[in-house]
Design a protein around this motif. Structure first.
Motif, mmCIF file in Angstrom:
data_model
loop_
_atom_site.group_PDB
_atom_site.id
_atom_site.type_symbol
_atom_site.label_atom_id
_atom_site.label_comp_id
_atom_site.label_asym_id
_atom_site.label_seq_id
_atom_site.Cartn_x
_atom_site.Cartn_y
_atom_site.Cartn_z
ATOM 1 N N THR A 13 0.833 -1.186 0.000
ATOM 2 C CA THR A 13 0.000 0.000 0.000
ATOM 3 C C THR A 13 0.877 1.249 0.000
ATOM 4 O O THR A 13 1.745 1.383 0.858
ATOM 5 C CB THR A 13 -0.912 0.028 1.244
ATOM 6 N N PRO A 14 0.700 2.157 -0.954
ATOM 7 C CA PRO A 14 1.536 3.361 -0.995
ATOM 8 C C PRO A 14 1.372 4.187 0.279
ATOM 9 O O PRO A 14 0.280 4.297 0.835
ATOM 10 C CB PRO A 14 1.018 4.116 -2.221
ATOM 11 N N VAL A 15 2.463 4.764 0.735
ATOM 12 C CA VAL A 15 2.438 5.618 1.909
ATOM 13 C C VAL A 15 2.404 7.068 1.457
ATOM 14 O O VAL A 15 3.246 7.488 0.662
ATOM 15 C CB VAL A 15 3.676 5.374 2.794
ATOM 16 N N THR A 16 1.430 7.827 1.922
ATOM 17 C CA THR A 16 1.382 9.259 1.675
ATOM 18 C C THR A 16 1.671 9.942 3.000
ATOM 19 O O THR A 16 0.777 10.119 3.828
ATOM 20 C CB THR A 16 0.010 9.689 1.135
ATOM 21 N N PRO A 17 2.918 10.304 3.224
ATOM 22 C CA PRO A 17 3.264 10.851 4.536
ATOM 23 C C PRO A 17 2.745 12.269 4.698
ATOM 24 O O PRO A 17 2.586 13.009 3.725
ATOM 25 C CB PRO A 17 4.793 10.839 4.514
ATOM 26 N N PRO A 18 2.476 12.675 5.930
ATOM 27 C CA PRO A 18 2.093 14.067 6.158
ATOM 28 C C PRO A 18 3.299 14.981 6.013
ATOM 29 O O PRO A 18 4.448 14.548 6.121
ATOM 30 C CB PRO A 18 1.608 14.039 7.613
ATOM 31 N N THR A 25 0.022 19.231 13.454
ATOM 32 C CA THR A 25 -1.421 19.395 13.666
ATOM 33 C C THR A 25 -2.038 18.118 14.201
ATOM 34 O O THR A 25 -2.855 18.141 15.140
ATOM 35 C CB THR A 25 -2.109 19.811 12.359
ATOM 36 N N HIS A 26 -1.653 16.982 13.631
ATOM 37 C CA HIS A 26 -2.177 15.692 14.091
ATOM 38 C C HIS A 26 -1.764 15.405 15.530
ATOM 39 O O HIS A 26 -2.578 14.960 16.345
ATOM 40 C CB HIS A 26 -1.675 14.570 13.172
ATOM 41 N N LEU A 27 -0.508 15.644 15.848
ATOM 42 C CA LEU A 27 -0.024 15.383 17.209
ATOM 43 C C LEU A 27 -0.806 16.191 18.231
ATOM 44 O O LEU A 27 -1.194 15.678 19.289
ATOM 45 C CB LEU A 27 1.467 15.705 17.302
ATOM 46 N N VAL A 28 -1.042 17.447 17.918
ATOM 47 C CA VAL A 28 -1.768 18.316 18.849
ATOM 48 C C VAL A 28 -3.242 17.925 18.913
ATOM 49 O O VAL A 28 -3.851 17.897 19.997
ATOM 50 C CB VAL A 28 -1.597 19.787 18.439
ATOM 51 N N HIS A 29 -3.832 17.611 17.762
ATOM 52 C CA HIS A 29 -5.256 17.252 17.726
ATOM 53 C C HIS A 29 -5.532 15.986 18.531
ATOM 54 O O HIS A 29 -6.539 15.906 19.255
ATOM 55 C CB HIS A 29 -5.699 17.055 16.267
ATOM 56 N N THR A 30 -4.659 14.998 18.442
ATOM 57 C CA THR A 30 -4.873 13.750 19.170
ATOM 58 C C THR A 30 -4.487 13.858 20.641
ATOM 59 O O THR A 30 -5.011 13.123 21.478
ATOM 60 C CB THR A 30 -4.054 12.604 18.559
ATOM 61 N N GLY A 31 -3.563 14.743 20.959
ATOM 62 C CA GLY A 31 -3.018 14.808 22.307
ATOM 63 C C GLY A 31 -1.742 14.011 22.471
ATOM 64 O O GLY A 31 -1.227 13.889 23.583
ATOM 65 N N THR A 262 -2.884 2.206 18.268
ATOM 66 C CA THR A 262 -1.887 2.042 17.216
ATOM 67 C C THR A 262 -2.164 2.944 16.023
ATOM 68 O O THR A 262 -1.248 3.585 15.496
ATOM 69 C CB THR A 262 -1.844 0.574 16.759
ATOM 70 N N GLU A 263 -3.422 3.014 15.607
ATOM 71 C CA GLU A 263 -3.739 3.788 14.401
ATOM 72 C C GLU A 263 -3.498 5.281 14.590
ATOM 73 O O GLU A 263 -3.281 6.012 13.616
ATOM 74 C CB GLU A 263 -5.187 3.537 13.950
ATOM 75 N N ASP A 264 -3.518 5.758 15.835
ATOM 76 C CA ASP A 264 -3.263 7.180 16.073
ATOM 77 C C ASP A 264 -1.825 7.564 15.754
ATOM 78 O O ASP A 264 -1.531 8.739 15.516
ATOM 79 C CB ASP A 264 -3.579 7.535 17.529
ATOM 80 N N TYR A 265 -0.931 6.583 15.758
ATOM 81 C CA TYR A 265 0.480 6.849 15.459
ATOM 82 C C TYR A 265 0.803 6.684 13.978
ATOM 83 O O TYR A 265 1.956 6.855 13.582
ATOM 84 C CB TYR A 265 1.376 5.924 16.285
ATOM 85 N N PRO A 267 0.260 8.529 11.177
ATOM 86 C CA PRO A 267 0.955 9.633 10.487
ATOM 87 C C PRO A 267 2.405 9.768 10.931
ATOM 88 O O PRO A 267 3.295 10.024 10.105
ATOM 89 C CB PRO A 267 0.119 10.859 10.875
ATOM 90 N N LEU A 268 2.650 9.602 12.210
ATOM 91 C CA LEU A 268 4.008 9.635 12.741
ATOM 92 C C LEU A 268 4.849 8.525 12.107
ATOM 93 O O LEU A 268 5.973 8.745 11.666
ATOM 94 C CB LEU A 268 3.915 9.484 14.258
ATOM 95 N N ARG A 269 4.279 7.330 12.072
ATOM 96 C CA ARG A 269 4.964 6.169 11.485
ATOM 97 C C ARG A 269 5.334 6.422 10.031
ATOM 98 O O ARG A 269 6.473 6.172 9.609
ATOM 99 C CB ARG A 269 4.027 4.958 11.575
ATOM 100 N N ASP A 270 4.388 6.957 9.254
ATOM 101 C CA ASP A 270 4.617 7.163 7.833
ATOM 102 C C ASP A 270 5.587 8.310 7.572
ATOM 103 O O ASP A 270 6.364 8.281 6.609
ATOM 104 C CB ASP A 270 3.293 7.399 7.110
ATOM 105 N N TYR A 271 5.557 9.317 8.427
ATOM 106 C CA TYR A 271 6.514 10.428 8.324
ATOM 107 C C TYR A 271 7.934 9.903 8.480
ATOM 108 O O TYR A 271 8.837 10.276 7.711
ATOM 109 C CB TYR A 271 6.198 11.461 9.405
ATOM 110 N N VAL A 272 8.143 9.038 9.441
ATOM 111 C CA VAL A 272 9.461 8.446 9.670
ATOM 112 C C VAL A 272 9.877 7.578 8.477
ATOM 113 O O VAL A 272 11.020 7.650 8.001
ATOM 114 C CB VAL A 272 9.471 7.641 10.984
ATOM 115 N N LEU A 273 8.969 6.734 8.008
ATOM 116 C CA LEU A 273 9.296 5.861 6.879
ATOM 117 C C LEU A 273 9.719 6.663 5.653
ATOM 118 O O LEU A 273 10.686 6.339 4.978
ATOM 119 C CB LEU A 273 8.091 4.983 6.527
#
Length: 279
Positions: A13-18, A25-31, A262-265, A267-273
């Motif tokens: 599955t292609p990764v579209t990183p933020p 924004t995601h980190l702050v929105h989720t807490g 797990t799913e909340d992480y 965007p973080l996971r894909d940014y790193v990848l």
């Protein structure tokens, strides 16, 4: 055998990183960063326990400095972004999302180096229901680029005590990520004993320790204290790894709230990848 991870993406599955801004924004929105659920009073209590050399909060690390409470708070303000004012004793505390992303970028750069060198790597977590799925995806990406995932001490047991009762823990590997169980179910853990057993068995087998460990809690602390290059994830109420990074025993400590799904992480996971070039 590699087990499926909750919230993990399908292979291919292609990764579209933020972007960096989108990730913040995601980190702050989720807490995960920003105003976090971990309370100020909990943070300060844990800092005091570390200063008092409570083993449960040292994560298996020994420190060169005889840290004071004020010094720990100042370092956590600098490295994690908690409020630096000692008079703020109750209510909300913070993790600076820019510091989180800065650490993630350093983390990704070291993963890229591991892939380039085709290093041996090890993943381990004291948060099996929260962080294991993310670690497993990173492990799979590194293995796909020629790295080898190291495992050891499957089934090793040890006993720990609490204020209530002793309990036994067992080292297990799920998706080549080390966790501890109660003999059946995965368990949250701060203790260093599992990582110490893993490194000891590798030594007994005449095998080299991994070039790089990615872990948290006592898994990360024990590896760093033994001299293994390690990158860790830590909440704002867990200062040990930040102190270990300051003293040179931890390569990177990523500040984040480590209690989300797990799913909340993702965007973080894909940014790193993406930054590591592992997609």
């Amino acid at each position: 055998m590699v087990h499926a991870s909750p919230g993990s993406r399908r292979k291919g599955t292609p990764v579209t990183p933020p972007t960096r801004a989108e990730l913040i924004t995601h980190l702050v929105h989720t807490g995960i960063a920003g105003h976090v659920a971990t309370t100020r009073q909990n943070n300060l209590r844990h800092y005091r326990l570390l200063v008092q050399k409570d083993p449960y909060h040292q994560f298996g690390l020994t420190f060169e400095n005889d840290w004071t409470f004020s010094e720990v708070l100042a370092l956590m303000n600098k490295r994690c972004g908690v409020v630096g004012d000692e008079d703020h004793t109750w209510g909300v505390d913070t993790i600076d999302p820019d510091l989180t992303v800065n650490a993630l970028e350093a983390f990704a750069d070291r993963l890229a180096l591991a892939a380039e060198r085709q290093e041996t790597v090890m993943f381990a977590t004291g948060h099996p229901s929260k962080l294991r799925g993310t670690y497993e995806l990173w492990k799979e990406a590194l293995v796909a680029h020629g790295c080898e995932a190291v495992t050891a001490a499957e089934g090793h047991t040890y006993e720990v005590t609490t204020e209530r009762s002793p309990h036994r823990r067992t080292v297990a590997w799920e998706g080549d990520v080390a966790i501890v169980t109660d003999g059946h179910l995965p368990q949250h853990s701060h203790h260093p004993f599992a990582m110490r057993a893993i490194l000891a068995e590798l030594t007994d087998r005449g095998e080299a320790w991994p070039h790089l460990v990615i872990a948290d809690h006592g898994f990360a602390g024990a590896a760093g204290d033994a001299g293994v290059p390690v990158m860790g994830f830590a909440d704002c109420n867990d200062p040990a790894l930040f102190l270990g990074e300051h003293e040179g025993k931890i390569l990177v400590t990523v500040p984040l709230d480590d209690g989300y799904k797990t799913e909340d992480y993702a965007p973080l996971r894909d940014y790193v990848l993406a930054r590591a070039g592992l997609v």
